[in-house]
Motif scaffolding. Sequence first.
Motif, PDB file in Angstrom:
ATOM      1  N   GLU A 184       0.819  -1.220   0.000  1.00  0.00           N
ATOM      2  CA  GLU A 184       0.000   0.000   0.000  1.00  0.00           C
ATOM      3  C   GLU A 184       0.848   1.263   0.000  1.00  0.00           C
ATOM      4  O   GLU A 184       0.409   2.312  -0.475  1.00  0.00           O
ATOM      5  N   HIS A 185       2.063   1.179   0.504  1.00  0.00           N
ATOM      6  CA  HIS A 185       2.947   2.349   0.558  1.00  0.00           C
ATOM      7  C   HIS A 185       3.911   2.408  -0.626  1.00  0.00           C
ATOM      8  O   HIS A 185       4.907   3.133  -0.588  1.00  0.00           O
ATOM      9  N   GLY A 186       3.600   1.647  -1.660  1.00  0.00           N
ATOM     10  CA  GLY A 186       4.359   1.786  -2.903  1.00  0.00           C
ATOM     11  C   GLY A 186       5.375   0.708  -3.188  1.00  0.00           C
ATOM     12  O   GLY A 186       6.225   0.894  -4.075  1.00  0.00           O
ATOM     13  N   GLY A 187       5.302  -0.404  -2.501  1.00  0.00           N
ATOM     14  CA  GLY A 187       6.250  -1.485  -2.739  1.00  0.00           C
ATOM     15  C   GLY A 187       6.116  -2.041  -4.144  1.00  0.00           C
ATOM     16  O   GLY A 187       5.007  -2.321  -4.610  1.00  0.00           O
ATOM     17  N   ALA A 188       7.247  -2.182  -4.843  1.00  0.00           N
ATOM     18  CA  ALA A 188       7.248  -2.700  -6.205  1.00  0.00           C
ATOM     19  C   ALA A 188       7.392  -4.222  -6.183  1.00  0.00           C
ATOM     20  O   ALA A 188       8.038  -4.784  -5.294  1.00  0.00           O
ATOM     21  N   GLU A 189       6.795  -4.882  -7.178  1.00  0.00           N
ATOM     22  CA  GLU A 189       6.952  -6.330  -7.281  1.00  0.00           C
ATOM     23  C   GLU A 189       8.363  -6.640  -7.756  1.00  0.00           C
ATOM     24  O   GLU A 189       8.845  -6.070  -8.747  1.00  0.00           O
ATOM     25  N   LEU A 190       9.025  -7.539  -7.076  1.00  0.00           N
ATOM     26  CA  LEU A 190      10.422  -7.853  -7.394  1.00  0.00           C
ATOM     27  C   LEU A 190      10.513  -8.729  -8.636  1.00  0.00           C
ATOM     28  O   LEU A 190       9.619  -9.540  -8.906  1.00  0.00           O
ATOM     29  N   PRO A 191      11.599  -8.601  -9.393  1.00  0.00           N
ATOM     30  CA  PRO A 191      11.827  -9.485 -10.544  1.00  0.00           C
ATOM     31  C   PRO A 191      11.914 -10.938 -10.098  1.00  0.00           C
ATOM     32  O   PRO A 191      12.365 -11.246  -8.985  1.00  0.00           O
ATOM     33  N   LYS A 195      13.281 -12.974  -6.561  1.00  0.00           N
ATOM     34  CA  LYS A 195      12.397 -13.804  -5.745  1.00  0.00           C
ATOM     35  C   LYS A 195      12.969 -15.216  -5.597  1.00  0.00           C
ATOM     36  O   LYS A 195      12.931 -15.814  -4.524  1.00  0.00           O
ATOM     37  N   GLY A 196      13.509 -15.735  -6.706  1.00  0.00           N
ATOM     38  CA  GLY A 196      14.086 -17.068  -6.671  1.00  0.00           C
ATOM     39  C   GLY A 196      15.291 -17.147  -5.755  1.00  0.00           C
ATOM     40  O   GLY A 196      15.464 -18.123  -5.016  1.00  0.00           O
ATOM     41  N   ALA A 197      16.139 -16.108  -5.795  1.00  0.00           N
ATOM     42  CA  ALA A 197      17.317 -16.076  -4.921  1.00  0.00           C
ATOM     43  C   ALA A 197      16.900 -16.008  -3.456  1.00  0.00           C
ATOM     44  O   ALA A 197      17.508 -16.656  -2.593  1.00  0.00           O
ATOM     45  N   MET A 198      15.867 -15.218  -3.166  1.00  0.00           N
ATOM     46  CA  MET A 198      15.372 -15.119  -1.797  1.00  0.00           C
ATOM     47  C   MET A 198      14.833 -16.460  -1.322  1.00  0.00           C
ATOM     48  O   MET A 198      15.060 -16.874  -0.182  1.00  0.00           O
TER      49      MET A 198
END
Length: 212
Positions: A184-191, A195-198
């Motif tokens: 809601e505060h502007g977080g962008a969706e990660l590539p 995400k895979g590395a995380m």
Amino acid sequence: MRQFSFFDRLCLVADSALKTTRGIYDTKTRPTPAQDIDESKMSDQEKRHAASLMRINHTGEVCAQALYQGQALTAKLPNVRDKMEQAAQEEVDHLAWCSERIHELGSRESLLNPLWYASSFTIGALAGIAGDKWSLGFVAETEHQVCRHLDDHLQKLPIQDSKSRVILQQMREEELKHATVAIEHGGAELPKPIKGAMSLMSKVMTSSVYYV
């Protein structure tokens, strides 16, 4: 209100790191959600398994603290920094709940917590440097991955371990709230590669902390 310099905030981060990895919580935490639930009878093997799962969740909260502190240190907008610090404060409850439950089950926290704190802090700081939308995106993705782990652990807990179960259910509800606030505060969706590395890093953490 006092304006903290970067050096001031760095000192506060160091203080938080020492307290988090040593299990010292200098804030008034909420009582565990399991305080009114009686301990169930479990075999020694079931207790060890439940304790290992709770140890993973405790280390996950250590990583969350480090991530938020790293992001707060490098966040560019004061309101984003405030959100990171507020989220970290709320996560202290989860740390205390997991720690208490681990000791009730006759075990201890992971010896690898300092290593995972350092790794997560570095990731958080780099995310903050990349920009606030990416920093918030990391929060959202981290919390979503935490929720998936909690769902998995809720399935793996011994069926009679109601105390651990209610703690994880409460944690899941609040982790999901943190993810929603970040978006809601502007977080962008990660590539997808990030995400895979995380996810890979998370798997390494869970497989090691279960035993150590």
